[in-house]
Design an enzyme around this catalytic site. Structure first.
Site, mmCIF file in Angstrom:
data_model
loop_
_atom_site.group_PDB
_atom_site.id
_atom_site.type_symbol
_atom_site.label_atom_id
_atom_site.label_comp_id
_atom_site.label_asym_id
_atom_site.label_seq_id
_atom_site.Cartn_x
_atom_site.Cartn_y
_atom_site.Cartn_z
ATOM 1 N N CYS A 44 37.717 4.271 12.023
ATOM 2 C CA CYS A 44 38.909 4.005 11.408
ATOM 3 C C CYS A 44 40.030 3.842 12.193
ATOM 4 O O CYS A 44 41.089 3.476 11.845
ATOM 5 C CB CYS A 44 38.986 5.268 10.066
ATOM 6 S SG CYS A 44 38.591 6.868 11.053
ATOM 7 N N GLU A 93 39.747 10.299 3.156
ATOM 8 C CA GLU A 93 39.907 9.821 4.702
ATOM 9 C C GLU A 93 39.537 8.370 4.439
ATOM 10 O O GLU A 93 38.334 8.310 4.603
ATOM 11 C CB GLU A 93 39.253 10.608 5.668
ATOM 12 C CG GLU A 93 39.907 12.251 5.784
ATOM 13 C CD GLU A 93 40.841 12.328 6.481
ATOM 14 O OE1 GLU A 93 41.672 11.385 7.035
ATOM 15 O OE2 GLU A 93 41.639 13.475 6.589
ATOM 16 N N GLU A 95 40.181 -4.453 8.152
ATOM 17 C CA GLU A 95 39.584 -3.716 9.113
ATOM 18 C C GLU A 95 38.498 -4.374 9.765
ATOM 19 O O GLU A 95 37.632 -4.849 9.149
ATOM 20 C CB GLU A 95 38.908 -2.509 8.327
ATOM 21 C CG GLU A 95 39.090 -1.136 9.051
ATOM 22 C CD GLU A 95 38.546 0.025 8.245
ATOM 23 O OE1 GLU A 95 37.975 0.036 7.127
ATOM 24 O OE2 GLU A 95 38.823 1.060 8.778
ATOM 25 N N LYS A 128 26.653 14.705 0.662
ATOM 26 C CA LYS A 128 25.891 13.448 0.638
ATOM 27 C C LYS A 128 26.276 12.559 1.829
ATOM 28 O O LYS A 128 27.421 11.902 1.822
ATOM 29 C CB LYS A 128 26.223 12.576 -0.487
ATOM 30 C CG LYS A 128 25.354 11.746 -0.941
ATOM 31 C CD LYS A 128 25.775 10.514 -1.575
ATOM 32 C CE LYS A 128 26.417 9.201 -0.776
ATOM 33 N NZ LYS A 128 25.811 8.944 0.389
HETATM 34 P P1 NAP Z 1 31.699 3.470 2.308
HETATM 35 O O1 NAP Z 1 30.828 2.385 2.133
HETATM 36 O O2 NAP Z 1 32.867 3.493 1.756
HETATM 37 O O3 NAP Z 1 30.667 4.806 2.223
HETATM 38 C C1 NAP Z 1 31.088 5.861 2.461
HETATM 39 C C2 NAP Z 1 30.288 6.942 1.750
HETATM 40 O O4 NAP Z 1 30.488 6.697 0.506
HETATM 41 C C3 NAP Z 1 28.896 6.586 2.037
HETATM 42 O O5 NAP Z 1 28.104 7.965 2.093
HETATM 43 C C4 NAP Z 1 28.199 5.872 1.007
HETATM 44 O O6 NAP Z 1 26.939 6.088 0.536
HETATM 45 C C5 NAP Z 1 29.145 6.383 -0.299
HETATM 46 N N1 NAP Z 1 29.474 5.575 -1.192
HETATM 47 C C6 NAP Z 1 29.546 4.252 -1.317
HETATM 48 N N2 NAP Z 1 29.626 3.763 -2.611
HETATM 49 C C7 NAP Z 1 29.974 5.066 -3.434
HETATM 50 C C8 NAP Z 1 30.183 4.902 -4.812
HETATM 51 N N3 NAP Z 1 30.145 4.051 -5.626
HETATM 52 N N4 NAP Z 1 30.014 6.478 -5.143
HETATM 53 C C9 NAP Z 1 29.621 7.295 -4.533
HETATM 54 N N5 NAP Z 1 29.589 7.104 -3.132
HETATM 55 C C10 NAP Z 1 29.546 6.105 -2.468
HETATM 56 O O7 NAP Z 1 32.158 3.448 4.100
HETATM 57 P P2 NAP Z 1 31.336 3.552 5.159
HETATM 58 O O8 NAP Z 1 30.947 1.815 5.371
HETATM 59 O O9 NAP Z 1 30.156 4.413 5.347
HETATM 60 O O10 NAP Z 1 32.132 3.731 6.674
HETATM 61 C C11 NAP Z 1 33.182 3.105 6.975
HETATM 62 C C12 NAP Z 1 34.431 3.327 6.375
HETATM 63 O O11 NAP Z 1 34.772 4.473 6.359
HETATM 64 C C13 NAP Z 1 35.730 2.439 7.114
HETATM 65 O O12 NAP Z 1 36.330 1.944 6.101
HETATM 66 C C14 NAP Z 1 36.404 3.478 7.984
HETATM 67 O O13 NAP Z 1 37.729 3.400 8.214
HETATM 68 C C15 NAP Z 1 36.329 4.716 6.996
HETATM 69 N N6 NAP Z 1 36.384 6.105 7.594
HETATM 70 C C16 NAP Z 1 37.468 6.575 7.734
HETATM 71 C C17 NAP Z 1 37.750 7.693 8.231
HETATM 72 C C18 NAP Z 1 38.928 8.641 8.250
HETATM 73 O O14 NAP Z 1 38.980 9.881 8.653
HETATM 74 N N7 NAP Z 1 40.058 8.123 7.535
HETATM 75 C C19 NAP Z 1 36.589 8.276 9.289
HETATM 76 C C20 NAP Z 1 35.649 7.480 9.241
HETATM 77 C C21 NAP Z 1 35.462 6.226 8.678
HETATM 78 P P3 NAP Z 1 26.106 4.975 0.877
HETATM 79 O O15 NAP Z 1 25.786 5.105 2.392
HETATM 80 O O16 NAP Z 1 24.589 5.359 0.023
HETATM 81 O O17 NAP Z 1 26.523 3.674 0.500
#
Ligand code: NAP
Length: 508
Positions: A311, A277, A408, A201
């Site tokens: 991240c 992650e 962040e 997804k």
């Molecule tokens: P996010 O809001 O947590 O969303 C990540 C994924 O989770 C998206 O596909 C999102 O879908 C889905 N999602 C959100 N809420 C959900 C729920 N309640 N149940 C199931 N799935 C859900 O993060 P983001 O804004 O896309 O990405 C930025 C974040 O990712 C930052 O905090 C960054 O640090 C972190 N990140 C970490 C790494 C690592 O390797 N540590 C790498 C890249 C990014 P939708 O799009 O439909 O909301």
């Protein structure tokens, strides 16, 4: 369907028009449905969601919005072929991944353009992501045939212990928008190599890259049902039943720490194997003995790659007080050379933020810091007009309790604070609930080793502003998550360990 038009390479009298046609053909060829059991289909209720170009606000067209029933169908498809895929010879699994690597490399320009269109990063950075993302397919193509086990003798001398490692079973992979390709291949490569089937997804802001990749994987020979992709505007509603479904054996998530925590809680009922992650708050340490020019170049990479939406992005610049004002001056001057705009334009080095919400969050963090006494060396404002642009910014004199240092930022903002001793530097660096990446610049090896050992982070960039490498174990400590992606460690996340105790006949 495949995403294969080739970018125009010869000079065209009407180059802009040719480029426009190329992009439209690219968008037209992307399957917009859900990939379930090898078939592209619309969602059960025919709902769609529109994808937007963050540089212009223009529509990039619709994708299907999956329902709970579609999620269930995807998991059924992944479960139906789980045993067949697990039994597929490792060499065959590896060769499919290798073909996917080659196809992706051949179509690098198409995938780079797609990512720039839906995510905003400048084209050269999108091309770099294709190279990085493809490498996970190549690396795990090679690892597929190296899943080994162990034969040993128990201490009693009679029992023999056969230890084997087998694919964990159907995997749910959830990916974020900031690296639409690489966050997918980092999971797909090791999962397929280990013999696992998947439901993927992607983030709803950037689904097109994953849909194009799924199409490419099919062309590379991934059998129907082994990789299923669902896009949805209702993530929490569609994902929750999958996590509580006993057929699912593994969740791998890349995204924010709050969502990661919610998914860990949901996973508890099934005692589901989980890899996380999550977010980061990377310190960037510049010691008095550092080469300042190298530190500034490293800072630009660690801060400005992906417009700061990484991240691993440097979130706090901790600089020895003896070099802080010179570092700040050099960094601000370097930031002022950046060109902000639509990432498709070749001269642009800083694209838009992903959406207005993200830009407003960055603006609020900066305003709050300034209200508490921070000084702006450069930037500090949102750029008016279409798209979600924010100017490259350097701030000094940040009050210690400022949100900018705790959260962040996910934007092109570099806050500089100072330290006077190594102990203070390490104390400040580790003073966060996150533990993903850290950077340190120093010219003495003994100093570098001591600093690396003292940092509570899963990854340290020593005299370099980047830590991502497909051959290395990427991942965090503390609330940045657990599990590793990349390197020999990455495949372990998708393997179960089983041992068989074998009784032997003594005395022969
Ligand atoms: P996010 O809001 O947590 O969303 C990540 C994924 O989770 C998206 O596909 C999102 O879908 C889905 N999602 C959100 N809420 C959900 C729920 N309640 N149940 C199931 N799935 C859900 O993060 P983001 O804004 O896309 O990405 C930025 C974040 O990712 C930052 O905090 C960054 O640090 C972190 N990140 C970490 C790494 C690592 O390797 N540590 C790498 C890249 C990014 P939708 O799009 O439909 O909301």
């Amino acid at each position: 369907m495949s995403v294969t038009p080739t970018a125009p390479t010869t000079p065209d009298p009407d180059h802009a028009d040719a480029e426009q046609r190329y992009r439209q053909r690219l968008l037209d060829r992307i399957p917009r449905g859900l990939l379930i059991g090898g078939v592209w289909r619309s969602s059960a209720d025919d709902k769609v969601v529109t994808v937007e170009n963050p540089a212009t606000g223009a529509s990039l067209g619709p994708v299907a919005s999956a329902t709970v029933a579609d999620g269930d169908a995807a998991l059924t498809a992944a479960t139906d072929v789980a045993n067949t895929w697990k039994a597929t010879p490792p060499r065959e699994r590896g060769e499919i991944l290798r073909r996917a690597f080659e196809l992706l490399t051949d179509r690098a320009e198409d995938f780079a353009t797609l990512m720039t269109l839906e995510m905003g990063k400048p084209l050269p950075q999108a091309r770099a992501e294709v190279t990085y993302g493809a490498e996970f397919l190549r690396w795990y193509a090679e690892e597929a045939v190296r899943i080994d086990g162990r034969w040993s003798t128990a201490p009693d001398g009679r029992t023999r212990l056969l230890t084997m490692r087998q694919g964990v079973g159907p995997v749910l992979a959830i990916t974020p928008w900031n690296f639409p390709l690489a966050m997918g291949t980092r999971k797909i490569g090791p999962a397929l190599a280990a013999g696992c089937t998947m439901v993927i997804k992607p983030a709803i802001q950037t689904p097109l890259t994953m849909l194009a990749l799924a199409d490419l994987l099919t062309e590379a020979g991934v059998p129907a049902g082994v990789v299923n992709v669902i896009t949805t505007a209702s993530s929490s509603t569609v994902i929750a039943p999958l996590i509580s479904d006993a057929r699912l054996r593994k969740l791998t998530f890349t995204g924010s720490t709050p969502v990661g925590k919610a998914l860990i809680r949901q996973s508890a009922d099934q005692v589901l194997r989980v890899s996380m992650e999550l977010g980061g708050n990377a310190p960037f340490l510049v010691f008095a003995d550092a080469d300042l020019d190298a530190a500034v170049e490293g800072a630009m990479l660690a801060k400005m790659r992906n417009m700061g939406e990484a991240c691993t992005a440097a979130n706090r610049f901790l600089v020895h007080e003896s070099v802080a004002s010179e570092f700040g001056r050099l960094l601000a001057a370097r930031m002022e050379q950046e060109i902000v705009g639509d990432g498709l334009r070749p001269e642009v080095t800083v694209g838009p933020l992903i959406d207005n919400e993200q830009r407003s969050k960055v603006a609020e963090l900066v305003t709050d810091a300034v209200d508490r006494g921070a000084q702006i060396l450069t930037g500090g404002d949102a750029i008016e007009g279409a798209g979600y642009f924010y100017s490259p910014t350097v701030l000094t004199d940040i009050a210690p309790d400022t949100a900018l240092l705790r959260e962040e930022i996910f934007g092109p903002v570099a806050p500089i604070t100072t330290f006077t001793s190594d102990a203070q530097a390490i104390g400040l660096a580790n003073d966060t609930e996150y533990g993903l990446a850290a950077y340190a610049f120093t010219d003495h090896i003994d100093h570098a080793i001591a600093v690396s050992e003292a940092l509570d982070f899963g990854m340290v960039g020593l005299n370099q502003g980047i830590v991502s490498n497909a051959a290395a174990p990427f991942g965090g400590m503390k609330q940045s998550g657990f599990g590793r992606e990349g390197g020999p460690e990455g495949i372990e996340e998708y393997l179960e360990t089983k041992y068989v105790g074998i009784s032997t006949r003594p005395g022969l």
